[in-house]
Design an enzyme around this catalytic site. Structure first.
Site, mmCIF file in Angstrom:
data_model
loop_
_atom_site.group_PDB
_atom_site.id
_atom_site.type_symbol
_atom_site.label_atom_id
_atom_site.label_comp_id
_atom_site.label_asym_id
_atom_site.label_seq_id
_atom_site.Cartn_x
_atom_site.Cartn_y
_atom_site.Cartn_z
ATOM 1 N N HIS B 258 -23.979 13.185 51.299
ATOM 2 C CA HIS B 258 -23.886 14.631 51.084
ATOM 3 C C HIS B 258 -23.197 14.921 49.742
ATOM 4 C CE1 HIS B 258 -23.198 18.886 52.462
ATOM 5 N NE2 HIS B 258 -22.171 18.773 51.625
ATOM 6 N N GLU B 259 -22.036 14.330 49.532
ATOM 7 C CA GLU B 259 -21.305 14.570 48.270
ATOM 8 C C GLU B 259 -22.096 14.016 47.088
ATOM 9 O OE1 GLU B 259 -19.064 16.631 48.574
ATOM 10 O OE2 GLU B 259 -18.602 16.434 50.708
ATOM 11 N N HIS B 262 -24.311 16.687 45.773
ATOM 12 C CA HIS B 262 -23.576 17.603 44.883
ATOM 13 C C HIS B 262 -23.382 16.976 43.502
ATOM 14 C CE1 HIS B 262 -22.704 20.718 47.781
ATOM 15 N NE2 HIS B 262 -22.062 19.900 48.614
#
Lengths: 499, 499
Positions: B258-259, B262
């Site tokens: 997920h990170e 980003h």
């Protein structure tokens, strides 16, 4: 009111400095490689804004409006800040920028020159550095000698004439000792210094002892790895030391305890000066006195190893095999004249420093030409240590300092060595401290250092600290006596009157 | 000339922001605990100086003097900076300071209230937050609804009316699916999700796959641990993600990916906007579309595990024992209505968000009183997920957002979910990309994302990005179809027309 406003501004300048410091620490220990270019721009912004804020007209007005301080704390802030502000504003922006550009070029030229051991390509940059140093000395002002203005940046109040006289004394009284040691031959099996010691175990042992022996705790400090070991901090509760792991394991251990000395000094500064210019060590020399005391006077002592040898044996059994505390003590105190300053032992280290001091002084005065520097270097190296560098990379090009415009910096290493022994001698007049040191229990000594050295930060000058803590000005006497006592013992030499 | 001067200033503002960001990252991942107090002061200084510099009269003059831009790059810089500057100067210093103080108090009250599950002590602070939010909306201005002014901070150009309509559609079309899934019962052995997976192996596997599958490399990124996972960056070559290791090992793996989403978004922004306000993701929603795409659409897909199951089996044999890729795929896609948003799966997650959006909208309008909030929360939780929290800590007090004054933030999570599928669907019209996704080879997809989303930074609005990349405005259609296709398969449900 204006004092409050001044403190607010000094806090901002301090915070910008802390941010730049964190960026630098991060760059050396954590940052991904490709980030370097933008990081350089970011750090330049922070340093530029800090300088702008500090030298702004408003700062001068606040300093003037503050008048007389209402407390001793404020008086020190005003005294130190006025001094810093006067110095910072004496250098015109044009000069500062020219110097920054020249240093940048000189640094790259030095890297290149050292790689190819080619002094000639570095020579014009060194000439530029010396020219800038002379102009900086004129801009800053001095009474006796232009060198004093430069030295004052690192050792406030110290003069070249004092350094000369103390160094001459030191040289005359320790060169004969060095010759006797060299003649005596080996005092231990030095092979133990490169026995297998796993990197993680080196770091863990060094860090644990930094906490247990010297009080550096994870609650307010951390340890990382970097190419060149250093100490930095962003408050007295945020101390960071780094280390480097080599096959030669004493580099990691003693390097860690050296940086621990720097860190514990910053830890000891009184909190009332937090986020002001008073809130750091008084000078490079006083700082070095603390790091050298931990590294050499304490961690290279027999009582230290009598206490910590069993722990070492547990984490590094291959190192300890067939060895005992006295054997290890003798091994880590090997005296070995070598070409490289940063590898030097306690006895030879100061000769590396004296050589540099004498040469940079002559360069600044113009009595030595840059063109003749390598020859002069090699001649002094032969005279002091009996060695001649095979090339300039291992000679005159070995240190980064001159390429970074750091003229007047080298003497502080030896001033720190001398002060370390003078301070320890004074502290040991207290029987409890002396007994603690003999058992490698340093709590009472640490408390004495906080009381007589650390707490003052920059509120006292190095001279004031030295005289108040030891009752006399800086002298080579204690250091000379220490070297004789320690190394005559290790090398089995007949005791000689060192006076 | 004034454009150059403006860029210099924007660079300084950006550098101060980067320094504050590094201080924050350091605080969460590296800093010794006792440093927290001074670190707070330091970060406040950096943020204050950045705000001062950005809102200074001189910035306004430079923006005016810049006039029309000479390039598309400069035009975007002027457009985005003028917009930010107008918003930043619309809030008076007195209001900003009052809000900061109130948030600080609300945050502490929330921590306390959550610990004792005592909503009443937090209620007055939430009232204050809502009061400030209404005043902020008035100061910033809006056309339709005060909520729009707040939402605009996180999702520029989006309006409450649009969110309402899209959310209503999503709710009506996925609530029946959720009920069918719940009725179907377990689709796998979920015990594998807490099988033994050593912490270091979890982190190493997650990081290796982040590089191999998603392109996040140590040359420009790093991974650390922190209490709450996050992504931050100080340039596109200095990306930092954090993770947390739990017994429930998917938290570390999917959290890391997920990170990574980003981080790769920030990595893809065109370098020509470096150190300007254009140089970051367009909105929280677009950001979340990237993180959710990596975490869910890619890493929770069957092709992904067909590719990476063998690697997982190698580093975590106890997890993989008796399992195959399809089994693992079903396990990590467990649908399980629960009370806690951050633990929610793909199907239930959006109901957590809709609930919060509906409640904060009603609070802002005044149609719901803070006093009645817990009851309203519990009623909606029962209506959507069939659960009633045993206490407010597991209900209305679970999230930090409202205590931090973040009103209008929650919808961006679901907007991101919707956009993630809409983007992937558009990208997959390219046969090469579609084929790559089916083999878990994401190079072509990543290149498409850079071209259609990442490179623009903030130079396009979220709406522009969505419409240009996918050919239509944001809609729930692709997401609804995706959920039906995926979960009817996993839970063996008869396919239903999702239209």
């Amino acid at each position: 009111m204006s004092m409050d406003e001044l403190k607010r501004r000094l806090g901002q300048v301090s915070d910008l400095g802390a941010a730049a410091g964190l960026m630098s620490w991060d760059q050396e220990t954590q940052m991904p490689g490709e980030a370097a270019r933008v990081r350089g721009l970011q750090m330049a912004t922070l340093e530029g804004l800090a300088h702008e804020l500090f030298t702004a007209a408003q700062t001068a007005e606040l300093l003037e409006a503050a008048g007389e301080a209402e407390s001793e704390t404020d008086a020190a802030i005003l005294r130190v800040t006025r001094r810093d502000h006067a110095k910072a504003t004496r250098l015109p922006t044009g000069f500062v920028e020219e110097a920054a550009r020249a240093r940048n070029e000189a640094h790259h030229a030095w890297l290149e020159a050292r790689q190819h051991s080619d002094f000639a390509t570095f020579a014009p940059h060194l000439e530029k550095m010396m020219d800038l140093a002379r102009r900086q000395a004129d801009l800053l002002g001095y009474e006796e000698h232009p060198y004093d203005a430069l030295l004052d940046e690192y050792e406030p109040g110290m003069r070249a004439s004092q350094v000369k006289s103390v160094f001459a004394d030191l040289r005359d009284r320790t060169l004969p000792l060095l010759r006797r040691i060299v003649a005596a031959g080996d005092a231990a099996d030095y092979g133990v210094l490169t026995r297998s010691f796993p990197p993680e175990a080196q770091k863990a042992f060094a860090w644990r002892v930094a906490g247990e022996a010297f009080g550096l705790k994870p609650e307010f400090a951390r340890q990382d790895e970097s190419a060149h070991p250093f100490q930095t901090n962003f408050s007295r509760s945020d101390l960071r030391i780094t280390t480097r792991v080599e096959e030669y394991w004493p580099a990691c251990l003693f390097g860690t305890w050296h940086e621990t000395g720097h860190a514990m000094y910053e830890r000891g500064v009184a909190p009332r000066w937090e986020r002001t210019p008073v809130s750091r060590g008084a000078s490079l020399g006083v700082h070095e006195s603390q790091s050298r005391m931990f590294e050499n006077l304490l961690a290279r002592s027999l009582p230290f190893w009598e206490r910590y040898f069993p722990q070492l044996a547990e984490v590094a059994p291959q190192v300890a095999a067939g060895l005992d505390a006295p054997g290890l003590y003798r091994a880590v105190n090997r005296v070995n004249p070598s070409l490289i300053r940063v590898e030097a032992d306690e006895v030879t280290y100061n000769f590396h420093v004296m050589l540099r001091f004498e040469l940079e002084l002559a360069l600044l005065e113009g009595s030595l030409k840059v063109h003749d520097l390598p020859e002069a270097w090699n001649a002094k190296m032969q005279a002091y240590l009996g060695l001649t560098p095979p090339n300039d990379a291992q000679g005159v090009l070995q240190d980064i300092h001159w390429s970074a415009g750091l003229i007047g910096y080298f003497p502080t290493y030896t001033l720190g060595n001398l002060l370390s022994v003078q301070l320890l001698e004074a502290a040991r007049k207290d029987a409890g401290i002396a007994a603690g040191v003999e058992r490698a229990e340093y709590g009472p000594l640490l408390a004495w250092l906080v009381e007589h050295v650390h707490q003052y930060g920059r509120s006292l000058t190095p001279t004031q600290i030295t005289e108040r803590a030891t009752g006399r000005p800086l002298t080579a006497d204690p250091y000379v006596a220490y070297l004789h006592g320690k190394y005559e013992g290790i090398y089995g030499l007949t005791s000689e009157n060192s006076a």
